[in-house]
Scaffold this motif. Structure first.
Motif, PDB file in Angstrom:
ATOM      1  N   MET A 115      -3.092 -12.102 -14.740  1.00 23.91           N
ATOM      2  CA  MET A 115      -2.725 -11.326 -15.748  1.00 23.91           C
ATOM      3  C   MET A 115      -2.836  -9.924 -15.752  1.00 23.91           C
ATOM      4  SD  MET A 115      -1.217 -11.670 -18.658  1.00 23.91           S
ATOM      5  CE  MET A 115      -1.482 -12.061 -20.356  1.00 23.91           C
ATOM      6  N   MET A 116      -3.940  -9.522 -14.876  1.00 19.26           N
ATOM      7  CA  MET A 116      -4.271  -8.040 -14.898  1.00 19.26           C
ATOM      8  C   MET A 116      -3.494  -7.382 -13.393  1.00 19.26           C
ATOM      9  SD  MET A 116      -6.410  -7.132 -16.939  1.00 19.26           S
ATOM     10  CE  MET A 116      -7.377  -5.707 -16.594  1.00 19.26           C
ATOM     11  N   PHE A 117      -2.714  -8.398 -12.729  1.00 16.84           N
ATOM     12  CA  PHE A 117      -2.181  -8.223 -11.583  1.00 16.84           C
ATOM     13  C   PHE A 117      -1.145  -6.988 -11.738  1.00 16.84           C
ATOM     14  CE2 PHE A 117       1.253  -9.143  -8.163  1.00 16.84           C
ATOM     15  CZ  PHE A 117       0.210  -8.478  -6.957  1.00 16.84           C
ATOM     16  N   PHE A 118      -0.339  -7.175 -12.999  1.00 14.64           N
ATOM     17  CA  PHE A 118       0.603  -5.868 -13.230  1.00 14.64           C
ATOM     18  C   PHE A 118       0.135  -5.020 -14.276  1.00 14.64           C
ATOM     19  CE2 PHE A 118       3.226  -9.559 -11.836  1.00 14.64           C
ATOM     20  CZ  PHE A 118       3.834  -8.958 -10.588  1.00 14.64           C
ATOM     21  N   ASP A 119      -1.065  -4.789 -14.338  1.00 13.53           N
ATOM     22  CA  ASP A 119      -1.691  -3.830 -15.271  1.00 13.53           C
ATOM     23  C   ASP A 119      -1.280  -2.440 -14.610  1.00 13.53           C
ATOM     24  OD1 ASP A 119      -3.240  -2.777 -17.304  1.00 13.53           O
ATOM     25  OD2 ASP A 119      -4.685  -2.306 -16.012  1.00 13.53           O
ATOM     26  N   ARG A 120      -0.715  -1.618 -15.529  1.00 11.71           N
ATOM     27  CA  ARG A 120      -0.006  -0.421 -15.432  1.00 11.71           C
ATOM     28  C   ARG A 120      -1.123   0.504 -14.510  1.00 11.71           C
ATOM     29  NH1 ARG A 120       1.515   4.524 -18.195  1.00 11.71           N
ATOM     30  NH2 ARG A 120       0.728   3.294 -20.001  1.00 11.71           N
ATOM     31  N   ALA A 121      -2.198   0.560 -15.233  1.00 17.69           N
ATOM     32  CA  ALA A 121      -3.364   1.408 -14.951  1.00 17.69           C
ATOM     33  C   ALA A 121      -3.866   1.231 -13.414  1.00 17.69           C
ATOM     34  CB  ALA A 121      -4.389   1.558 -15.987  1.00 17.69           C
ATOM     35  N   LEU A 122      -3.950  -0.159 -13.411  1.00 18.94           N
ATOM     36  CA  LEU A 122      -4.720  -0.479 -11.862  1.00 18.94           C
ATOM     37  C   LEU A 122      -3.539  -0.277 -10.852  1.00 18.94           C
ATOM     38  CD1 LEU A 122      -6.465  -3.745 -12.892  1.00 18.94           C
ATOM     39  CD2 LEU A 122      -7.533  -1.476 -12.335  1.00 18.94           C
ATOM     40  N   LEU A 123      -2.308  -0.383 -10.886  1.00 17.46           N
ATOM     41  CA  LEU A 123      -1.325  -0.347 -10.140  1.00 17.46           C
ATOM     42  C   LEU A 123      -1.340   1.115  -9.755  1.00 17.46           C
ATOM     43  CD1 LEU A 123       1.534  -2.875 -11.263  1.00 17.46           C
ATOM     44  CD2 LEU A 123       0.288  -2.835  -9.207  1.00 17.46           C
ATOM     45  N   ALA A 124      -1.250   2.081 -10.782  1.00 14.70           N
ATOM     46  CA  ALA A 124      -1.073   3.470 -10.392  1.00 14.70           C
ATOM     47  C   ALA A 124      -2.435   3.935  -9.791  1.00 14.70           C
ATOM     48  CB  ALA A 124      -1.102   4.126 -11.950  1.00 14.70           C
ATOM     49  N   LEU A 125      -3.570   3.456 -10.073  1.00 16.35           N
ATOM     50  CA  LEU A 125      -4.748   3.717  -9.427  1.00 16.35           C
ATOM     51  C   LEU A 125      -4.635   3.427  -7.971  1.00 16.35           C
ATOM     52  CD1 LEU A 125      -7.552   5.003  -9.589  1.00 16.35           C
ATOM     53  CD2 LEU A 125      -8.514   2.840 -10.101  1.00 16.35           C
ATOM     54  N   GLY A 126      -4.229   2.041  -7.737  1.00 19.10           N
ATOM     55  CA  GLY A 126      -4.071   1.713  -6.344  1.00 19.10           C
ATOM     56  C   GLY A 126      -3.146   2.501  -5.493  1.00 19.10           C
ATOM     57  N   ASN A 127      -1.964   2.971  -6.214  1.00 18.43           N
ATOM     58  CA  ASN A 127      -1.070   3.515  -5.451  1.00 18.43           C
ATOM     59  C   ASN A 127      -1.757   4.940  -5.206  1.00 18.43           C
ATOM     60  OD1 ASN A 127       1.076   1.766  -5.541  1.00 18.43           O
ATOM     61  ND2 ASN A 127       1.445   2.400  -7.558  1.00 18.43           N
ATOM     62  N   ILE A 128      -2.422   5.620  -6.099  1.00 20.75           N
ATOM     63  CA  ILE A 128      -2.805   6.997  -5.730  1.00 20.75           C
ATOM     64  C   ILE A 128      -4.044   6.628  -4.609  1.00 20.75           C
ATOM     65  CG2 ILE A 128      -4.508   8.480  -6.757  1.00 20.75           C
ATOM     66  CD1 ILE A 128      -3.031   8.301  -9.468  1.00 20.75           C
ATOM     67  N   LEU A 129      -4.754   5.711  -4.637  1.00 29.58           N
ATOM     68  CA  LEU A 129      -5.804   5.500  -3.604  1.00 29.58           C
ATOM     69  C   LEU A 129      -5.250   5.170  -2.241  1.00 29.58           C
ATOM     70  CD1 LEU A 129      -8.584   3.624  -5.649  1.00 29.58           C
ATOM     71  CD2 LEU A 129      -8.748   5.906  -4.873  1.00 29.58           C
ATOM     72  N   PHE A 130      -4.146   4.485  -2.116  1.00 25.76           N
ATOM     73  CA  PHE A 130      -3.358   4.191  -1.004  1.00 25.76           C
ATOM     74  C   PHE A 130      -2.998   5.485  -0.483  1.00 25.76           C
ATOM     75  CE2 PHE A 130       0.713   3.077   0.960  1.00 25.76           C
ATOM     76  CZ  PHE A 130       0.157   2.176   1.946  1.00 25.76           C
ATOM     77  N   LEU A 131      -2.180   6.309  -1.113  1.00 31.56           N
ATOM     78  CA  LEU A 131      -1.740   7.524  -0.417  1.00 31.56           C
ATOM     79  C   LEU A 131      -2.955   8.521  -0.122  1.00 31.56           C
ATOM     80  CD1 LEU A 131       1.288   8.219  -3.179  1.00 31.56           C
ATOM     81  CD2 LEU A 131       1.343   7.448  -0.655  1.00 31.56           C
ATOM     82  N   ALA A 132      -4.062   8.643  -0.969  1.00 34.12           N
ATOM     83  CA  ALA A 132      -5.050   9.422  -0.383  1.00 34.12           C
ATOM     84  C   ALA A 132      -5.737   8.846   0.828  1.00 34.12           C
ATOM     85  CB  ALA A 132      -6.003   9.474  -1.668  1.00 34.12           C
TER      86      ALA A 132
END
Length: 113
Positions: free
Chosen positions: A1-18
């Protein structure tokens, strides 16, 4: 259920790029994402991030995956070769029935014998 959480995906993308930025540096990061062969992957990845931020999480995630495949698809052959050197997974991936399928999926070209 939390797999498509917008905040977690956005945070993961930011951390991936960083993480990429910190590992290879700013100049090489720019060069990597702006190569002509990687441009389509970069656009899809950034468009996927945009869609996630505007609450289209599933579609954004799928488009982002296509972008990641475009950006990092060249590394799949290297990853498969590394996995074949591991003790448990190696013999499975090197099995004559499995090896051609894995090679085709990873884009590994073998010479005809």
């Amino acid at each position: 259920m939390m797999f498509f959480d917008r905040a977690l995906l956005a945070l993961g993308n930011i951390l991936f790029l960083a993480g990429i930025y910190l590992i290879i540096g700013p100049a090489k990061t720019y060069v990597f994402f702006s190569k002509p062969t990687k441009r389509r992957g970069s656009v899809l990845f950034l468009f996927g991030i945009f869609l996630i931020l505007v609450k289209w999480t599933f579609i954004g995630f799928v488009i982002e995956l296509l972008g990641i495949m475009g950006l990092f698809g060249d590394f799949f052959g290297i990853i498969v070769q590394f996995l074949r050197s591991l003790p448990v997974i190696g013999p499975i991936l090197s099995h004559p029935a499995v090896s051609p399928i894995v090679d085709k999926l990873a884009g590994i070209r073998t010479l005809p014998v």
